[in-house]
Design a protein around this motif. Structure first.
Motif, PDB file in Angstrom:
ATOM      1  N   HIS A   1       0.705  -0.951  -0.408  1.00  0.00           N
ATOM      2  CA  HIS A   1      -0.045  -0.282   0.151  1.00  0.00           C
ATOM      3  C   HIS A   1       0.852   1.450  -0.452  1.00  0.00           C
ATOM      4  CE1 HIS A   1      -3.827  -2.388   0.541  1.00  0.00           C
ATOM      5  NE2 HIS A   1      -4.015  -2.837   1.164  1.00  0.00           N
ATOM      6  N   ASP A   2       2.302   0.940   0.789  1.00  0.00           N
ATOM      7  CA  ASP A   2       3.263   2.682   0.524  1.00  0.00           C
ATOM      8  C   ASP A   2       3.913   2.232  -0.061  1.00  0.00           C
ATOM      9  OD1 ASP A   2       4.321   1.101   4.442  1.00  0.00           O
ATOM     10  OD2 ASP A   2       4.645   0.555   1.358  1.00  0.00           O
ATOM     11  N   GLY A   3       4.334   1.169  -0.725  1.00  0.00           N
ATOM     12  CA  GLY A   3       4.846   1.528  -1.600  1.00  0.00           C
ATOM     13  C   GLY A   3       6.772   1.834  -1.193  1.00  0.00           C
ATOM     14  N   ASP A   4       7.137   1.518  -0.019  1.00  0.00           N
ATOM     15  CA  ASP A   4       8.097   3.042   0.701  1.00  0.00           C
ATOM     16  C   ASP A   4       9.262   2.398   0.246  1.00  0.00           C
ATOM     17  OD1 ASP A   4       9.279   4.635   1.790  1.00  0.00           O
ATOM     18  OD2 ASP A   4       8.908   2.912   4.176  1.00  0.00           O
ATOM     19  N   LEU A   5      10.185   3.230  -0.967  1.00  0.00           N
ATOM     20  CA  LEU A   5      11.365   2.395  -1.652  1.00  0.00           C
ATOM     21  C   LEU A   5      12.194   3.393  -0.980  1.00  0.00           C
ATOM     22  CD1 LEU A   5      10.209   1.727  -5.247  1.00  0.00           C
ATOM     23  CD2 LEU A   5      10.974   0.249  -3.902  1.00  0.00           C
ATOM     24  N   ASP A   6      12.235   4.389  -0.453  1.00  0.00           N
ATOM     25  CA  ASP A   6      13.149   4.833   0.449  1.00  0.00           C
ATOM     26  C   ASP A   6      13.518   3.980   1.602  1.00  0.00           C
ATOM     27  OD1 ASP A   6      12.610   7.402  -0.572  1.00  0.00           O
ATOM     28  OD2 ASP A   6      11.161   8.444   0.958  1.00  0.00           O
ATOM     29  N   SER A   7      12.768   3.013   2.123  1.00  0.00           N
ATOM     30  CA  SER A   7      13.304   2.018   3.300  1.00  0.00           C
ATOM     31  C   SER A   7      14.341   1.604   2.753  1.00  0.00           C
ATOM     32  CB  SER A   7      12.116   1.686   4.350  1.00  0.00           C
ATOM     33  OG  SER A   7      11.288   0.607   3.532  1.00  0.00           O
ATOM     34  N   LEU A   8      13.796   0.435   1.367  1.00  0.00           N
ATOM     35  CA  LEU A   8      14.373  -0.021   0.599  1.00  0.00           C
ATOM     36  C   LEU A   8      16.093   0.246   0.189  1.00  0.00           C
ATOM     37  CD1 LEU A   8      15.386  -2.794  -0.223  1.00  0.00           C
ATOM     38  CD2 LEU A   8      14.032  -1.933  -2.085  1.00  0.00           C
ATOM     39  N   ALA A   9      15.930   1.683  -0.155  1.00  0.00           N
ATOM     40  CA  ALA A   9      17.199   2.859  -0.406  1.00  0.00           C
ATOM     41  C   ALA A   9      18.056   2.715   0.926  1.00  0.00           C
ATOM     42  CB  ALA A   9      16.721   4.041  -0.938  1.00  0.00           C
ATOM     43  N   CYS A  10      17.446   2.990   1.885  1.00  0.00           N
ATOM     44  CA  CYS A  10      18.636   3.423   3.658  1.00  0.00           C
ATOM     45  C   CYS A  10      19.000   2.121   3.489  1.00  0.00           C
ATOM     46  CB  CYS A  10      17.515   3.695   4.463  1.00  0.00           C
ATOM     47  SG  CYS A  10      17.171   4.840   4.016  1.00  0.00           S
ATOM     48  N   ALA A  11      18.375   0.301   3.453  1.00  0.00           N
ATOM     49  CA  ALA A  11      18.551  -0.867   3.882  1.00  0.00           C
ATOM     50  C   ALA A  11      20.516  -0.640   2.968  1.00  0.00           C
ATOM     51  CB  ALA A  11      18.218  -1.387   3.467  1.00  0.00           C
ATOM     52  N   LEU A  12      19.831  -0.500   1.056  1.00  0.00           N
ATOM     53  CA  LEU A  12      20.978  -0.563   0.743  1.00  0.00           C
ATOM     54  C   LEU A  12      22.058   0.281   0.522  1.00  0.00           C
ATOM     55  CD1 LEU A  12      19.518  -0.935  -2.617  1.00  0.00           C
ATOM     56  CD2 LEU A  12      20.314  -2.990  -1.025  1.00  0.00           C
ATOM     57  N   GLU A  13      22.086   1.656   1.163  1.00  0.00           N
ATOM     58  CA  GLU A  13      23.148   2.630   1.844  1.00  0.00           C
ATOM     59  C   GLU A  13      23.522   1.718   2.882  1.00  0.00           C
ATOM     60  OE1 GLU A  13      24.590   6.410   1.923  1.00  0.00           O
ATOM     61  OE2 GLU A  13      23.582   5.510   0.429  1.00  0.00           O
ATOM     62  N   GLU A  14      23.315   1.883   3.846  1.00  0.00           N
ATOM     63  CA  GLU A  14      23.925   1.679   4.993  1.00  0.00           C
ATOM     64  C   GLU A  14      24.188  -0.192   4.742  1.00  0.00           C
ATOM     65  OE1 GLU A  14      21.129   1.011   8.626  1.00  0.00           O
ATOM     66  OE2 GLU A  14      20.410   2.833   8.035  1.00  0.00           O
ATOM     67  N   ILE A  15      24.056  -1.013   4.095  1.00  0.00           N
ATOM     68  CA  ILE A  15      24.846  -2.044   3.572  1.00  0.00           C
ATOM     69  C   ILE A  15      26.178  -1.728   3.055  1.00  0.00           C
ATOM     70  CG2 ILE A  15      25.193  -4.153   1.836  1.00  0.00           C
ATOM     71  CD1 ILE A  15      22.171  -4.413   2.978  1.00  0.00           C
ATOM     72  N   GLY A  16      26.347  -0.174   2.274  1.00  0.00           N
ATOM     73  CA  GLY A  16      27.124  -0.500   1.815  1.00  0.00           C
ATOM     74  C   GLY A  16      28.085  -0.670   0.300  1.00  0.00           C
ATOM     75  N   ARG A  17      27.128  -1.481   0.039  1.00  0.00           N
ATOM     76  CA  ARG A  17      27.084  -2.493  -1.247  1.00  0.00           C
ATOM     77  C   ARG A  17      27.024  -2.014  -2.967  1.00  0.00           C
ATOM     78  NH1 ARG A  17      30.063  -7.766  -1.689  1.00  0.00           N
ATOM     79  NH2 ARG A  17      28.400  -7.775  -3.170  1.00  0.00           N
ATOM     80  N   THR A  18      26.808  -1.563  -2.876  1.00  0.00           N
ATOM     81  CA  THR A  18      26.068  -0.470  -4.135  1.00  0.00           C
ATOM     82  C   THR A  18      27.161   0.146  -5.011  1.00  0.00           C
ATOM     83  OG1 THR A  18      25.616   1.803  -3.208  1.00  0.00           O
ATOM     84  CG2 THR A  18      24.266  -0.222  -3.020  1.00  0.00           C
ATOM     85  N   HIS A  19      26.647   0.700  -5.846  1.00  0.00           N
ATOM     86  CA  HIS A  19      28.071   0.866  -6.935  1.00  0.00           C
ATOM     87  C   HIS A  19      27.723   1.968  -7.457  1.00  0.00           C
ATOM     88  CE1 HIS A  19      30.912  -2.603  -5.942  1.00  0.00           C
ATOM     89  NE2 HIS A  19      29.903  -2.927  -6.975  1.00  0.00           N
ATOM     90  N   SER A  20      28.604   3.236  -8.011  1.00  0.00           N
ATOM     91  CA  SER A  20      28.178   4.416  -8.648  1.00  0.00           C
ATOM     92  C   SER A  20      27.671   4.337 -10.589  1.00  0.00           C
ATOM     93  CB  SER A  20      29.071   5.591  -8.213  1.00  0.00           C
ATOM     94  OG  SER A  20      30.386   4.702  -9.297  1.00  0.00           O
ATOM     95  N   LYS A  21      26.622   3.740 -10.866  1.00  0.00           N
ATOM     96  CA  LYS A  21      26.289   3.402 -11.946  1.00  0.00           C
ATOM     97  C   LYS A  21      25.008   3.488 -11.554  1.00  0.00           C
ATOM     98  CE  LYS A  21      29.620   0.612 -13.197  1.00  0.00           C
ATOM     99  NZ  LYS A  21      30.381  -0.372 -13.931  1.00  0.00           N
ATOM    100  N   ILE A  22      24.259   5.284 -11.447  1.00  0.00           N
ATOM    101  CA  ILE A  22      23.382   5.087 -11.746  1.00  0.00           C
ATOM    102  C   ILE A  22      22.670   5.832 -12.959  1.00  0.00           C
ATOM    103  CG2 ILE A  22      23.068   8.031 -10.844  1.00  0.00           C
ATOM    104  CD1 ILE A  22      20.689   7.405  -9.666  1.00  0.00           C
ATOM    105  N   SER A  23      23.482   6.154 -13.877  1.00  0.00           N
ATOM    106  CA  SER A  23      23.298   6.252 -15.238  1.00  0.00           C
ATOM    107  C   SER A  23      23.028   4.974 -16.230  1.00  0.00           C
ATOM    108  CB  SER A  23      25.013   7.150 -15.914  1.00  0.00           C
ATOM    109  OG  SER A  23      25.606   6.143 -15.453  1.00  0.00           O
ATOM    110  N   ASP A  24      22.368   3.924 -15.677  1.00  0.00           N
ATOM    111  CA  ASP A  24      22.397   2.817 -16.082  1.00  0.00           C
ATOM    112  C   ASP A  24      21.090   2.345 -15.980  1.00  0.00           C
ATOM    113  OD1 ASP A  24      25.077   0.235 -14.504  1.00  0.00           O
ATOM    114  OD2 ASP A  24      25.145   1.562 -16.621  1.00  0.00           O
ATOM    115  N   ILE A  25      20.549   3.510 -15.529  1.00  0.00           N
ATOM    116  CA  ILE A  25      19.106   3.308 -16.330  1.00  0.00           C
ATOM    117  C   ILE A  25      18.755   4.489 -17.223  1.00  0.00           C
ATOM    118  CG2 ILE A  25      17.003   4.433 -15.285  1.00  0.00           C
ATOM    119  CD1 ILE A  25      18.166   2.554 -13.403  1.00  0.00           C
ATOM    120  N   THR A  26      18.078   4.371 -18.440  1.00  0.00           N
ATOM    121  CA  THR A  26      18.041   4.953 -19.653  1.00  0.00           C
ATOM    122  C   THR A  26      17.568   5.486 -19.946  1.00  0.00           C
ATOM    123  OG1 THR A  26      16.826   3.105 -20.332  1.00  0.00           O
ATOM    124  CG2 THR A  26      19.133   2.504 -21.245  1.00  0.00           C
TER     125      THR A  26
END
Length: 924
Positions: free
Chosen positions: A882-907
Motif C-alpha cells: 500500500h505504501d510502496g516505501d522504496l525509501d526504506s529499501l534505499a536506506c537499507a542498501l545505503e547502510e550495507i554499503g554494497r552499491t556502486h556508482s552507476k545510476i546512469s545505467d537507467i536508460t
C-alpha cells in the motif's frame, strides 16, 4: 550381669563393676554413622579389649541380647580377651523412632576394672528428591563477559554432590583455569569465549540416586565492530564542487551468534572543490618595431591574458611575428625580399592544409566510436547495484522529450508532435521497466507527444521507478492515446501512503468476498478489496508458457476452526488456490490479525485445513523451520508458502496481559416509530474484513456511522465488557430505565469466533421538533481499557453529516498481472539479487539485506532458497503493497554499503516513457 533376655529392654545395666585387677576396656572399633538405602538394613560394629561383655544401647534403650551377634578372640601380644559385637538396624526401626534427634546407637563394654562407652553413631534414611530447587538458566553473554550458572540440587540425605556437564561431557575445572565449579554448586566462567557456547547441565548425586537438571543454553555472541576508515577517494569532479567518500565495514569483528550489527553509517561523504584548469590566452600584439637594416620589423605578444594555470593549455601560435617593412623595395642577396618570403610562405601553407585534413579525419572517427559506445551503454545493464549516493540523492529537476527520431517503441513515430500538449509532474514519477516493453500492447503505448516536463525529487526513485506522490496536469485531445485506453485527464492528486477517505455508500455490496485472475510466468497480485487480504505471486513462480486461474477467498460463514479453551481466531479464514498448482518459488499470503503483538503474551500458530476437513498446525510464528516463513507485523501476518489451501491464524494467550484489539463503532437510524432512534454499538476484531462485514449489514438496515471508530485493547484477564450511554439531554431525550448500561461476559467477547458483538440502545425524543442528538458512548473493560465516543448528529436524513472512514483504496484493482503488480521494476530487482546473492569473504550479503529490512529470525529458511535475496524482496513487496516505501529499501542498501556508482545505467528509454496506468494503480 543383669539379664537382657527378658522383655524389658530398658533394664539398666550397672555402670561399673566392683574393683578387680585389670584395665578398663579400650575400643578398637567404634560404630560409624550409617545411612539406610531403600529397605536394606545396616550393620553397626563395635570391638573392644579387654572386654567381658559388649552391648548396644540405641536411643537410650538397651538392645535385646538376641539381636547381638558376638565374636570372641585372644590378643596374641597381650593375652587379653577381645570381643566384637554386631547389630542390624532396619528402616522400620528408624521410621518408628520419633525423637528430638536422629536415631543413634552406642556400645558399652565391661571389664573387671569397669565400663567404657563408644561414640554415638547416627543412623539416617538416605534419599534424594527428584526436583532441583533451582535449575540453571540459559544466557546470552558478550564475548569476554562473565557467565554464572546457578544450580541448587534437590534436597537429600546425605547431601548431593554436584557435577557440571557441557554438551553431555563432564567439566573438569582443574584443567581450565577460566572455569570455577567450587562456589556453592555454581558454574562460573570468568571470561566467556566462543568455545564456551553450548548446553550446560547440572548433575546431582548421592549414595541413593542421580538427578539431571534442565539444560541451559549458553550463547556467546560477538557484537559487530567497524573496521578502520579507508582513505578518502579522489574528488569526483575534475572542476568545481564535487564530493569524495570513504567507507568502512562491520568486520572488526563481524557480528556472530546474534550479536548486534554495527551502528552508524558505513559510508561518509564530504564536499570537495577541484581547481579548474585555466587555458592560457595571448595578450594583444605589441607595436611594430623600427625597420631594421634587413628591411624587417617585429612585433611580440605574451601568453598572459590569462596565463595557463592548474594544468591548463599553453597558448597556440607564435609569440613573435616579422614582415618586410619596405613593401619589397629592399634588395637582399640581389633579390627582392618579397620573392624570398613568398617561397617560404607557399611551403608553410601546404603543410597547414595537409595537417588540417588529417585532424578532420581523426575527429570523425572518434565521433563515430563515441556514438556507438553511447548507444550500447543505453541498452545494456551491468549487474552492479546503483550507487548508494544516487539512492538517497538530493532533489533535482530535468526536462526531456518523448519523441526522438527512429524510436521503435513509439507507434507511428513519423507523425509530427502535437505542440499543444504538455505534461508536468511534480514529485517522483513511476517509470516503466524497459525489460517489460515486450509486454505492452498497442493500447498501452503512446502516440507521439511534445515536450514532457518532469520534476524528479529523488534520483533513487527515478532509478527504481516507483514513487509516493505525483501531480499530473495536462490537456487531452482525441487521438492522443490509442483506442480502448481509458486514461483520465485533469488533475489527479494521490494521497500519501495510498490511503483515502471513503463514505459508507461507496462500500461494495458483493456477497462473495472472492477474487480471481489468470496468472502466468510474470506473476502478479490478488487483493480481496477492503479486507487486508492479499496474495503475491512472484515473477517466475509459475512455469513459462503456462497460465493458471488463481483465486483468493475469505470464508464468510462461521469458520469450521473452533479454537480450544481460551485460544482465539485472530483473523479471517483465507483460501487460495488451485491446490494442484505447484510453484517453483514461495508465494506471499497476507492475512490481517487483531492481536497486539508481544511474544511474552501470545503464542500465535498458523493452521491449514486438510482435504479431509481437519485443521492441522503448520508452524508457530516464532518457530524456526525451513518449510514456510511467517513475519508478524502489528496488523497483518505475511506468510511465505509453497502450497495453496485454506489457512487461519490462531492465538494462544500465555498470560492475562494478552490483548485482543477490538474496533468500536457506533451506528444510528430512525425506527418505524418516528419518535424513536436506535443506537447500535459494535465491538469487532480490528481487521478490515470484520469492519467491512458490519458496514455492509448496516447499509441494509439504513444505518449511519456516527463517529470515527476507535480502538479498544481487550485483555484476556476474564473481566467483562461494559457498554453505556451517558449525558443524554434530559429534557429532549429519554431512555428506558436500567437499559442505559449493558454488560457482556468475558467469554462472549473473547471467544466470539469473529462474529461482531453489538448492543442496541433505543432512545425516544419527547417531540418531533428535536432533530439533534448529543450523547456519549462509553465502552470499557472492567479493570481495563476504556474508550469514549462523542456522538453529535442530526437524525434528519437530509441534514445528516456523512462521517467518513479510512480504508485502503484497493477496490479498483483487485488483480494486477505482470510488472505493474510490483513496486520494484524487474531489472532493478535482478541487479539487487545478482549483487546480494553472491557470497564473499564477509558472509552472505543477503543476510545483511534481511537484517536491514527487520528480518532477523529464522534466516535458515532463506538459506534454503535458490535466490535468498529474491524471496526477501518478495516479502518486502507483500509488506509494502500500500505504501510502496522504496525509501526504506534505499536506506537499507545505503547502510550495507554494497552499491556502486552507476545510476546512469537507467536508460533514457526508461525515463522517457512512464506508464500512467501503472502510476495510477500505485496511488500516484
Amino acid at each position: 550381669f543383669p539379664s537382657l533376655s527378658g522383655n524389658d529392654n530398658s533394664e539398666a545395666l550397672p555402670e561399673s563393676i566392683p574393683s578387680a585387677p585389670g584395665t578398663l576396656p579400650h575400643f578398637m572399633e567404634e560404630p560409624d554413622d550409617a545411612y539406610i538405602i531403600k529397605s536394606n538394613p545396616i550393620v553397626l560394629r563395635c570391638k573392644a579389649m579387654p572386654a567381658m561383655q559388649i552391648f548396644f544401647k540405641c536411643n537410650g534403650e538397651w538392645v535385646h541380647q538376641n539381636e547381638h551377634v558376638s565374636e570372641e578372640s585372644m590378643d596374641e601380644t597381650t593375652g587379653l580377651k577381645v570381643r566384637e559385637v554386631f547389630i542390624n538396624v532396619t528402616r522400620q526401626q528408624v521410621e518408628d523412632f520419633h525423637g528430638p534427634e536422629d536415631y543413634w546407637c552406642q556400645c558399652v563394654a565391661w571389664s573387671h576394672l569397669g565400663t567404657s562407652k563408644s561414640r554415638k553413631a547416627s543412623v539416617r534414611i538416605a534419599y534424594l528428591r527428584k526436583n532441583f530447587e533451582q535449575d540453571p538458566q540459559g544466557k546470552e553473554v558478550p564475548i569476554e563477559g562473565m557467565i554464572v550458572l546457578h544450580c541448587r540440587p534437590p534436597e537429600g540425605v546425605p547431601a548431593a554432590e554436584v557435577e557440571w556437564l557441557k554438551n553431555e561431557e563432564p567439566i573438569d575445572s582443574n584443567l581450565d583455569e577460566n572455569i570455577d565449579t567450587r562456589a556453592d554448586h555454581n558454574l562460573i566462567i570468568r571470561q566467556a569465549r566462543l568455545s564456551d557456547s553450548g548446553n550446560y547441565t547440572c548433575m546431582a548425586a548421592n549414595i541413593v540416586a542421580k538427578r539431571r537438571s534442565m539444560s541451559a543454553t549458553v550463547v556467546v555472541y560477538v557484537n559487530g565492530g567497524w573496521s578502520s576508515w579507508t582513505e578518502w577517494s579522489n574528488c569526483n569532479a575534475r572542476c568545481g564542487r564535487g564530493w569524495q567518500k570513504r567507507s568502512r565495514t562491520c568486520t572488526n569483528p563481524a557480528p556472530l551468534n546474534g550479536g548486534a550489527f554495527c551502528e552508524g553509517m558505513s559510508v561518509q561523504k564530504i564536499t570537495c572543490t577541484s581547481l579548474c584548469p585555466v587555458d592560457g590566452n595571448w595578450e594583444v600584439w605589441s607595436e611594430w618595431s623600427v625597420c631594421s637594416p634587413e628591411c624587417e620589423h617585429l612585433r611580440v605578444r605574451e601568453c598572459i591574458a590569462p596565463p595557463p594555470r592548474n594544468g591548463g593549455k599553453y597558448c597556440e601560435g607564435l609569440s613573435q611575428e616579422s614582415e618586410n617593412c619596405t613593401e619589397g623595395l629592399c634588395i637582399q642577396d640581389k633579390k627582392p625580399l618579397h620573392e624570398i618570403k613568398s617561397q617560404n610562405i607557399e611551403t608553410a601553407s601546404d603543410i597547414a592544409l595537409y595537417s588540417g585534413l588529417g585532424a578532420a579525419v581523426i575527429a570523425v572517427a572518434v565521433l563515430v566510436v563515441g556514438v556507438t559506445l553511447y548507444r550500447r551503454s543505453q541498452s545494456e545493464y551491468g549487474v552492479d547495484v546503483i550507487d548508494s549516493s544516487a539512492l538517497t540523492g538530493g532533489f533535482q529537476t530535468f526536462n526531456f522529450k518523448t519523441v526522438r527520431q527512429g524510436n521503435s517503441l513509439l507507434l507511428n513515430s513519423s507523425l509530427q508532435p502535437d505542440l499543444t500538449v504538455s505534461r508536468t509532474y511534480s514529485g517522483p514519477i513511476c517509470l516503466q521497466d524497459p525489460m517489460d516493453k515486450e509486454l505492452m500492447t498497442e493500447s498501452s503505448l503512446f502516440n507521439p507527444l511534445s515536450d514532457i516536463k518532469v520534476k524528479v525529487q529523488s534520483s533513487f526513485m527515478v532509478s527504481l521507478g516507483v514513487t509516493e506522490r505525483a501531480e499530473y496536469h495536462g490537456k487531452g485531445h482525441s487521438g492522443t492515446f490509442p483506442h480502448g485506453n481509458s486514461r483520465a485527464f485533469g488533475t489527479m492528486q494521490a494521497r500519501n501512503k495510498a490511503t483515502y477517505v471513503q463514505s459508507l455508500s461507496s462500500i461494495s455490496t458483493r456477497s462473495e468476498l472472492k477474487t480471481t485472475a489468470i496468472f502466468g510466468h510474470l506473476g502478479g497480485r490478488l487483493v480481496v478489496p477492503n479486507t487486508g487480504v492479499s496474495l503475491l505471486i512472484p515473477h517466475g513462480a509459475i512455469p513459462e508458457e503456462s497460465s493458471w486461474e488463481i483465486y483468493l477467498a475469505i470464508t464468510q460463514k462461521e469458520s469450521s476452526l473452533q479454537p480450544e479453551g481460551t485460544d482465539v481466531l485472530l483473523g479471517p479464514e483465507v483460501t487460495c488456490g488451485p491446490s494442484e498448482l505447484a510453484v517453483s518459488t514461495p508465494f506471499a499470503l497476507t492475512i490481517p490479525h487483531c492481536a497486539e503483538v508481544n511474544a511474552e503474551h501470545w503464542n500465535i500458530h498458523l493452521k491449514k485445513r486438510s482435504q479431509q476437513g481437519k485443521w492441522e498446525e503448520v508452524m508457530s510464528v516464532e518457530e524456526e523451520t525451513t518449510s514456510c516463513y511467517c513475519l508478524l507485523d502489528p496488523y497483518a501476518c505475511h506468510i511465505l508458502l509453497n502450497s495453496f489451501g485454506t489457512y487461519a491464524l490462531i492465538g494462544e494467550p500465555i498470560s492475562d496481559c494478552a490483548v485482543r484489539q477490538l474496533k468500536v463503532a457506533v451506528f444510528g437510524c430512525l425506527s418505524c416509530n418516528s419518535l424513536d432512534y436506535n443506537l447500535r454499538v459494535y465491538c469487532m476484531d480490528n481487521t478490515p474484513c470484520a469492519f467491512q462485514e458490519v458496514v455492509l449489514d448496516e447499509r441494509l438496515q439504513g444505518g449511519q456511522l456516527l463517529e470515527e471508530p476507535k480502538l479498544l485493547h481487550f485483555q484476556g484477564n476474564t473481566f467483562s465488557l461494559q457498554i453505556s450511554v451517558l449525558d443524554i439531554p434530559p429534557f429532549l431525550w429519554r431512555i428506558k430505565p436500567f437499559t442505559a448500561c449493558q454488560e457482556v461476559p468475558f467469554s462472549r467477547v473473547w471467544c466470539s469466533s469473529q462474529k461482531p458483538l453489538h448492543c442496541a440502545f433505543s432512545l425516544e425524543r419527547y417531540t418531533p421538533a428535536t432533530t439533534q442528538l448529543s450523547c456519549k458512548i462509553c465502552v470499557r473493560q472492567v479493570k481495563g481499557h476504556e474508550q469514549i465516543l462523542q456522538i453529535q448528529t442530526s437524525i434528519v436524513e437530509n441534514e445528516r453529516e456523512t462521517i467518513a472512514f479510512f480504508a485502503h483504496d484497493d477496490s479498483n484493482f483487485p488483480a494486477q498481472m505482470g510488472p505493474k503488480a510490483f513496486k520494484i521494476p524487474y531489472s532493478i530487482r535482478q541487479r539487487i539479487c545478482a549483487t546480494f546473492d553472491t557470497p564473499n569473504a564477509k558472509g552472505k550479503d543477503w543476510q545483511m539485506l534481511a537484517q536491514k529490512n527487520s528480518i532477523n529470525r529464522n534466516l535458515s529458511y532463506f538459506a534454503t532458497q535458490s535466490s535468498p535475496s529474491a524471496v526477501i524482496l518478495d516479502l518486502w513487496e507483500a509488506r509494502h503493497q500500500h505504501d510502496g516505501d522504496l525509501d526504506s529499501l534505499a536506506c537499507a542498501l545505503e547502510e550495507i554499503g554494497r552499491t556502486h556508482s552507476k545510476i546512469s545505467d537507467i536508460t533514457e528509454t526508461e525515463i522517457e516513457e512512464p506508464d500512467f496506468n501503472y502510476s495510477r494503480q500505485n496511488g500516484l
